[in-house]
Design an enzyme around this catalytic site. Structure first.
Site: not given
Ligand code: NAI
Length: 330
Positions: A260, A297, A265, A236
């Site tokens: 990305d 994105h 954005e 993000r």
């Molecule tokens: P997820 O919920 O499976 O994993 C997120 C991880 O980050 C969790 O293990 C959590 O404990 C950890 N976390 C939370 N706060 C943190 C911090 N301050 N420092 C370090 N780790 C922390 O989510 P997922 O599916 O892996 O997605 C991650 C992010 O990717 C989403 O939040 C979303 O913003 C982004 N995303 C981007 C996309 C794109 O097209 N570029 C598409 C889908 C998601």
């Protein structure tokens, strides 16, 4: 019974394709709006039973109150992140919000790796040179990913998929997450952020945007990084203070930047602005740097992910109307 009507905001032809495909046999009536949902467009939702939103719709209290006053109690997000929805207000107003939590984490992980490789081996520069019959290699020097240290911040689904992919390259993996996972611990070493900043050649962000992670990458954290570090953000935009990243690039502290996502954005991505002047000076400057690679994105944008997003969104909507729980509710 009348078919349920759903207003789909921020929709593009590809959203329509995959949602219509998933809705085949479900019989919901989907109406597509290119507009983003926000205060100025919320009246478009009048007369519908539910709305579906994407990453740059702004679902704040005002919008939620308007939806509720029009009988809408369901928001089906077509994404995993939900920082753009006021969940507290939604809960208080009795609006259900469901998301697509785990669609193809590999789509974003593979895009992350693509950015690392493109920046490292200067593929965009090489592509342009060769197009002009310039086969000189000067300025295209890269480094081996093998044995380089990659720091992964956030080892959830996408962070873990990125670690799996990078372990295939023989990288040394460091990682950080308040909730460590056994699987990630098998591939890399959990450590504090300072060690990641100090030792990583490449740092990749995979944590969600929260109050805690807002501008995680700022002047102070950049100062701790290795000279010439590669920074990748496919998570993000607001995880990175873009002005500070720009300053870091000017000082040569950040050697490569792959984005990305971008904090502002919302007014730029997912639309064709060819020939228009960009009013965001920081973004325009970043785009002008040769060692910056920006994609709009695009991480999630694979056939597999869009199929999954379509199916889960339709199922989340159907579950709401049937009084069923899917586990995707927030
Ligand atoms: P997820 O919920 O499976 O994993 C997120 C991880 O980050 C969790 O293990 C959590 O404990 C950890 N976390 C939370 N706060 C943190 C911090 N301050 N420092 C370090 N780790 C922390 O989510 P997922 O599916 O892996 O997605 C991650 C992010 O990717 C989403 O939040 C979303 O913003 C982004 N995303 C981007 C996309 C794109 O097209 N570029 C598409 C889908 C998601």
């Amino acid at each position: 019974m009348e078919p349920k009507r759903v207003a789909v905001f921020s929709s593009k032809p590809y959203d329509k394709h995959f949602l219509d495909q998933a809705n085949d046999g479900q019989g919901m009536q989907l109406e597509y709006f290119e507009n983003r949902l926000r205060k100025s467009t919320m009246r478009l939702a009048e007369g519908y039973d539910a709305v579906s939103c994407f990453v740059n719709d702004i679902v704040d209290r005002t919008v939620l109150e308007h939806l509720v006053s029009n009988g809408i109690r369901m928001i089906a997000l077509r994404c995993a992140g939900f920082n753009n929805v006021d969940l507290e207000a939604a809960k208080a107003l009795g609006v259900q919000v469901a998301r697509v939590p785990g669609y193809s984490p590999e789509s974003v992980a593979e895009h992350t790796v693509a950015m690392i490789l493109s920046l490292n081996r200067r593929l965009t520069k090489a592509y342009n040179r060769v197009k002009e019959h310039n086969f000189d290699l000067d300025g295209l020097l890269g480094f081996n990913l093998q044995k380089s240290t990659v720091g992964i911040i956030g080892t959830g689904k996408i962070g873990l998929a990125t670690m799996r992919a990078l372990s295939g390259f023989g990288c040394r993996l460091l990682c950080h997450d308040p909730y460590p996972s056994d699987e990630a611990a098998k591939l890399g070493e959990y450590c504090d952020l300072d060690k990641i900043y100090r030792e990583s050649d490449v740092i990749s962000l995979h944590c969600p945007l929260t109050d805690e992670s807002y501008h995680l990458i700022n002047e102070a954290s950049i100062a701790k990084m290795k000279q010439g570090v590669m920074l990748i953000n496919t998570s993000r935009g607001a995880l990175v203070n873009a002005q500070h990243a720009l300053d870091g690039m000017k000082q040569g502290k950040i050697g490569y930047l792959g984005l990305d996502v971008y904090e502002l954005e919302g007014d730029i991505f997912f639309r064709d602005l060819s020939g228009k002047v960009l009013h965001d000076d920081v973004f325009a400057l970043l785009l002008s740097y040769p060692n910056v690679l920006v994609t709009g994105h695009q991480g999630y944008f694979t056939r597999e992910a869009l199929t999954e997003i379509g199916q889960t969104t339709i199922d989340n909507l159907a579950a709401h109307f049937e009084g069923r729980v899917t586990g995707n509710e927030l």
